[in-house]
Design an enzyme around this catalytic site. Structure first.
Site, mmCIF file in Angstrom:
data_model
loop_
_atom_site.group_PDB
_atom_site.id
_atom_site.type_symbol
_atom_site.label_atom_id
_atom_site.label_comp_id
_atom_site.label_asym_id
_atom_site.label_seq_id
_atom_site.Cartn_x
_atom_site.Cartn_y
_atom_site.Cartn_z
ATOM 1 N N CYS A 66 0.830 -1.207 0.000
ATOM 2 C CA CYS A 66 0.000 0.000 0.000
ATOM 3 C C CYS A 66 0.871 1.266 0.000
ATOM 4 C CB CYS A 66 -0.970 -0.040 1.173
ATOM 5 S SG CYS A 66 -2.391 1.030 0.898
ATOM 6 N N HIS B 33 -3.528 -5.012 0.519
ATOM 7 C CA HIS B 33 -2.959 -5.547 1.770
ATOM 8 C C HIS B 33 -3.075 -7.067 1.753
ATOM 9 C CE1 HIS B 33 -2.310 -1.827 4.038
ATOM 10 N NE2 HIS B 33 -3.328 -1.351 3.349
ATOM 11 N N GLU C 169 -1.512 -9.247 3.243
ATOM 12 C CA GLU C 169 -1.327 -9.874 4.564
ATOM 13 C C GLU C 169 -2.672 -10.212 5.217
ATOM 14 O OE1 GLU C 169 -0.855 -6.743 3.807
ATOM 15 O OE2 GLU C 169 -1.285 -5.358 5.457
HETATM 16 N N1 GLN Z 1 -1.803 6.708 2.925
HETATM 17 C C1 GLN Z 1 -1.949 5.963 1.736
HETATM 18 C C2 GLN Z 1 -3.301 6.154 1.095
HETATM 19 O O1 GLN Z 1 -4.234 6.556 1.739
HETATM 20 C C3 GLN Z 1 -1.689 4.500 1.957
HETATM 21 C C4 GLN Z 1 -2.674 3.849 2.868
HETATM 22 C C5 GLN Z 1 -2.205 2.520 3.396
HETATM 23 O O2 GLN Z 1 -1.024 2.220 3.375
HETATM 24 N N2 GLN Z 1 -3.103 1.718 3.916
HETATM 25 O O3 GLN Z 1 -3.463 5.889 -0.068
#
Ligand code: GLN
Length: 524
Positions: free
Chosen positions: A375, A501, A503
């Protein structure tokens, strides 16, 4: 079979591992029956999505886009199930529901009260979840510790639930604590007895006690607790300290947990734990050792990255390897990379520590060190690449710098007009089309994958072509071809990142494919 209900309460203090204990009970029963977990949290937020992970731990995201308590991570991993947003009840959701009902006129003429209206609302929710999901067993965790004001209504609801569903269809399990104080060197049963008394004051008599202790309870202490609780000695199980949470189902089963539940609930469970045991054993009897660095800003509290750590645990079993974790605080000036076999840059928000993350990623890219970006980790990898390979020295995310001349990571189109911040990110499982022949493809072995998301920003589509021209492979895209969901660099041992994500869907018996690929690269 009539639907069964198991309600678990916690006593003495928080942090005893109630979530893992419940997930382990669910694990044993789910061998035979469909188990649906419900967690009741006392706070007034609608969900943990707006909370600081350092305070509350990781925000777990479900397929349906629900942001829920991190215990749902344990539930999904231990029960091998896909949970739903409304299985996490919070006082925020409860009061929202009550207010809506009141405005609609459902309580016309009545004074709406905590008891019975709020407690009945909670009971109805328990029953409805059971029905809708066609659960054989509904496993309810009352959050917090007995005596917390904010959980009283849940306890009252649970008390009255037993009468509604029939005493033969429900058991109360209470998790207590048996300390062995330094100097005294003796197991002390009093704190658990006291929390049992507190339960009794609320009309609840536990049917099974799990006593968390650093060692197996002595016969004497077991008998003392059982006697106090009007139970037999075999109704008291030790939740003994273990070095690996995946051993808890085994620990419970050795003490006859599934037989006990079968007897008390009038069903029959006889779990086959061979595969589970083998996975635990493979991790314990490791053949090799690697060190993986996790570079993030919430490193002070490991719970913030709970699922990342679990996904690594699953790989540790898969490859029979010991994975040592090294936490890199990316706010530090000098980051020491010696002895590190691979780096994960996990999800994150805001500008703190991002330059450190970018430097760590640069190091990995230039030194052929395996890198997995998750992410924010993907977004940082793209920024690094734009700055150092494409020559855009000011490249940044508009989350960090609104004025950047190269907004290579920018807010999603769909997020631009959003005003409320709760539950409005791009949340939940989305499909991605995978590029044939890519590293990501070889790991998933599929042209379409569904991973869970939680973000507001994305790689700016205006820069996709430039990234490709300079050698970054966009190996997975949203089906409409607008969002870069996976990226990689080909002439590298392992340089892969995803906007998702992965994970969150890793399972002890089936590690998440990207983590599997990453750990394998660290081992090679
Ligand atoms: N801050 C970033 C976004 O909002 C990544 C978010 C995250 O890593 N869950 O896109």
């Amino acid at each position: 079979m009539q639907r069964k209900y198991i309600v678990v309460t916690g006593g003495v203090l928080s942090g005893l591992g109630k979530g893992v204990a419940i997930a382990s009970i669910g694990n044993l029963i789910s061998s035979t029956y469909k188990v649906v977990p419900i967690k009741c949290d006392g706070y007034l937020n609608t969900d943990p999505g707006t909370m600081n992970p350092v305070e509350h731990g990781e925000v777990f995201v479900l397929d349906d886009g629900g942001e829920v308590d991190m215990d749902f991570g344990h539930y999904e991993r231990f029960l091998n199930t896909t949970c739903k947003f409304h299985w996490n009840l919070t006082m925020g959701k409860v009061f929202d529901g009550i207010r809506q009902k009141e405005r609609r006129g459902d309580y016309l003429g009545k004074t709406v009260q905590m008891i019975p209206h709020v407690s009945d609302f909670i009971v109805d929710h328990f029953l409805k979840v059971g029905e809708e999901s066609e659960a054989d067993v509904v496993l309810i965790e009352i959050g917090g510790t007995i005596g917390d004001m904010e959980n009283e209504l849940y306890l009252e609801a649970a008390r009255s639930l037993k009468r509604k569903v029939g005493i033969e269809n429900m058991v109360f399990i209470h998790l207590g604590y048996v300390p062995v104080p330094n100097g005294v060197n003796e197991q002390k049963s009093k704190p658990t007895q006291q929390s049992i008394s507190m339960l009794r004051q609320r009309g609840i008599a536990p049917d099974i006690i799990i006593a968390r202790c650093q060692e197996m309870l002595t016969d004497n202490v077991c008998e003392k607790i059982a006697n106090f609780a009007n139970l037999r000695k075999e109704d008291v199980i030790t939740g003994v300290d273990v070095d690996d949470i995946y051993k808890i189902p085994l620990v419970f089963e050795e003490q006859g947990m599934s037989e006990l539940l079968s007897e008390k609930l009038g069903f029959f469970v006889s779990p086959d734990l061979r595969e589970w045991k083998e996975a635990v054993y493979k991790r314990e009897k490791y053949q090799r050792e690697i060190t993986v660095a996790i570079a993030g800003k919430y490193t002070a509290l490991e719970d913030s990255y709970a699922s990342v750590m679990e996904a690594l645990n699953h790989c540790a079993s898969y490859f029979s390897v010991k994975i040592n974790l090294k936490w890199i605080d990316t706010e530090e000036e000098n980051i020491d990379m010696t002895g590190i076999d691979g780096v994960i840059v996990p999800g994150g928000f805001g500008s703190r520590g991002i330059e450190g993350k970018i430097n760590v990623i640069k190091y990995c890219r230039e030194n052929n060190v395996p890198f997995l970006g998750i992410c924010y980790g993907l977004q940082m990898a793209v920024i690094e690449f734009c700055r150092n390979v494409c020559g855009l020295s000011d490249a940044n995310s508009t989350e960090v710098n609104m004025e950047t001349s190269d907004p290579v990571v920018d807010i999603l189109e769909s997020q631009k007009d959003i005003e409320n911040l709760g539950g409005t990110m791009r949340l939940g499982a989305y499909p991605a089309r995978i590029l044939e022949g890519s590293k990501v493809y070889s790991l998933y072995d599929d042209l379409e994958v569904f991973e869970r998301h939680r973000h507001r920003y994305e790689v700016n589509p205006m820069y996709h072509q430039m990234l490709r021209d300079k050698g970054m492979v966009i190996s997975g895209m949203s089906p409409d071809g607008t969002l870069a969901e996976f990226i990689e660099i080909s002439n590298h041992r392992f340089f892969v990142a995803t906007q998702a994500h992965p994970e969150l869907k890793s399972n002890p018996l089936r590690p998440a494919p990207l983590f599997r690929g990453f750990v394998k690269a660290c081992l090679d």
